[in-house]
Scaffold this motif. Structure first.
Motif, PDB file in Angstrom:
ATOM      1  N   SER A 194      45.148  42.634  40.289  1.00 29.53           N
ATOM      2  CA  SER A 194      43.794  42.378  39.794  1.00 29.53           C
ATOM      3  C   SER A 194      43.675  42.534  38.281  1.00 29.53           C
ATOM      4  CB  SER A 194      42.803  43.334  40.479  1.00 29.53           C
ATOM      5  OG  SER A 194      42.876  43.221  41.887  1.00 29.53           O
ATOM      6  N   GLY A 230      41.673  39.949  36.809  1.00 31.55           N
ATOM      7  CA  GLY A 230      40.509  39.573  37.618  1.00 31.55           C
ATOM      8  C   GLY A 230      39.306  39.310  36.731  1.00 31.55           C
ATOM      9  N   HIS A 248      39.482  40.385  43.284  1.00 32.72           N
ATOM     10  CA  HIS A 248      40.280  40.889  42.164  1.00 32.72           C
ATOM     11  C   HIS A 248      39.394  41.230  40.968  1.00 32.72           C
ATOM     12  CE1 HIS A 248      43.962  40.274  44.244  1.00 32.72           C
ATOM     13  NE2 HIS A 248      43.866  38.958  44.271  1.00 32.72           N
TER      14      HIS A 248
END
Length: 309
Positions: A45, A48, A69
């Motif tokens: 992540s 993200g 994420h």
């Protein structure tokens, strides 16, 4: 000119227990920052939220379309506010003590500036798309913050304890070696992570150019070195009848042994995500233990006997 803290100090005085609670909360928050970063890494992540300080475009928070994420990365960023609140509590509690504690106040402000440093490096990490060396620097900055938090908490525990004149240069030397080898262990660990499979994002993220098996062996050798020094320190502290150092060295040995077991298991099971996070928790606890042993051994050499806690 009266500062806000000076104005408050004239009107409010806090007890030691408030400072103990504040310093403990700051240390726990520093551990959470390290663990949160590990969760971001193993879940992929890291990007993200592709921008910083906003998450994307002009939005601070992720949108629903950005997925899980982005949420994980954003929650990790929010931990910084928890850390700021905890460190702010330490600063205020230290400044408003009935009996002045200038040493603790300096440690508290040191934590504040390390929070700023950690946030800046975290932003750079996003900007350079998870360059493994910058990611390693981000982790080391978080560890430096943990160092200050652990030292603050340990010093708070020792406030008001009686002094016992004792000179133990050998314990001081061994304590220094233990901290140095433990620091080397942490640094090499960033190379192991930077060469491993958990790059922090599902995109093509560059890795460090080390052979993962070789650097893992070097990492393990450093852990064995730290264990040997800790055992010698524990033995000498018992012989010299310095129970506080012996007690903290024994705790360090047990934590390091548990951390080593997790490390071996994760290495032979292809680095499962849950064990990687557990190993990060262990690394934080090992480092806290090393800092406390180092402080205790040096305090003994100065003739100050810390509290057995």
């Amino acid at each position: 000119m009266t500062t806000p803290f000076a104005w408050l100090a004239q009107r409010i005085r806090l007890e030691r227990r408030s400072l103990k609670a504040a310093s403990l909360s700051a240390m726990i928050a520093a551990i959470l920052i390290i663990v949160g970063g590990g969760v971001v890494r193993v879940t992929g992540s890291g990007l993200g939220c592709p921008d910083w300080p906003t998450c994307t475009g002009g939005s601070i928070a992720p949108t629903a379309e950005m997925g899980i994420h982005a949420t994980i990365e954003f929650v990790n960023r929010l931990l910084t506010f928890v850390l700021c609140a905890a460190v702010g509590w330490v600063i205020i509690a230290a400044r408003l003590q009935r009996e002045p504690v200038p040493g603790i106040t300096r440690w508290a402000w040191f934590q504040f500036w390390l929070v700023v440093l950690n946030a800046v490096i975290g932003g750079i990490t996003v900007w350079v798309k998870l360059n493994p060396y910058v990611v390693a620097a981000h982790f080391l900055a978080a560890t430096l913050l943990l160092t200050a938090a652990a030292a603050t908490w340990d010093e708070v525990q020792n406030l008001g304890n009686a002094s016992e004149a004792a000179s133990n240069d050998s314990l001081k030397s061994l304590g220094t070696w233990l901290v140095a080898i433990s620091a080397l262990l942490v640094i090499i660990g960033t190379g192991v992570t930077g060469s491993g499979p958990h790059a922090g994002d599902s995109a093509e993220v560059p890795r460090m150019g080390f052979d993962w098996l070789q650097i893992t062996i070097v990492h393990a050798a450093a852990a064995v070195g730290a264990l040997v020094v800790a055992l010698v320190l524990w033995h000498q502290a018992r012989q010299q009848q310095v129970p506080v150092v012996a007690h903290k060295a024994k705790l360090f040995i047990w934590v390091l042994a548990g951390q080593g077991l997790i490390g071996v298991v994760q290495a032979v099971t292809s680095l499962p995500e849950l064990l990687v996070v557990a190993h990060l928790v262990g690394s934080a606890l090992v480092w806290i233990g090393a800092v406390r042993v180092g402080l205790a051994s040096h305090a003994t050499a100065r003739g100050i006997q810390p509290q057995n806690s």
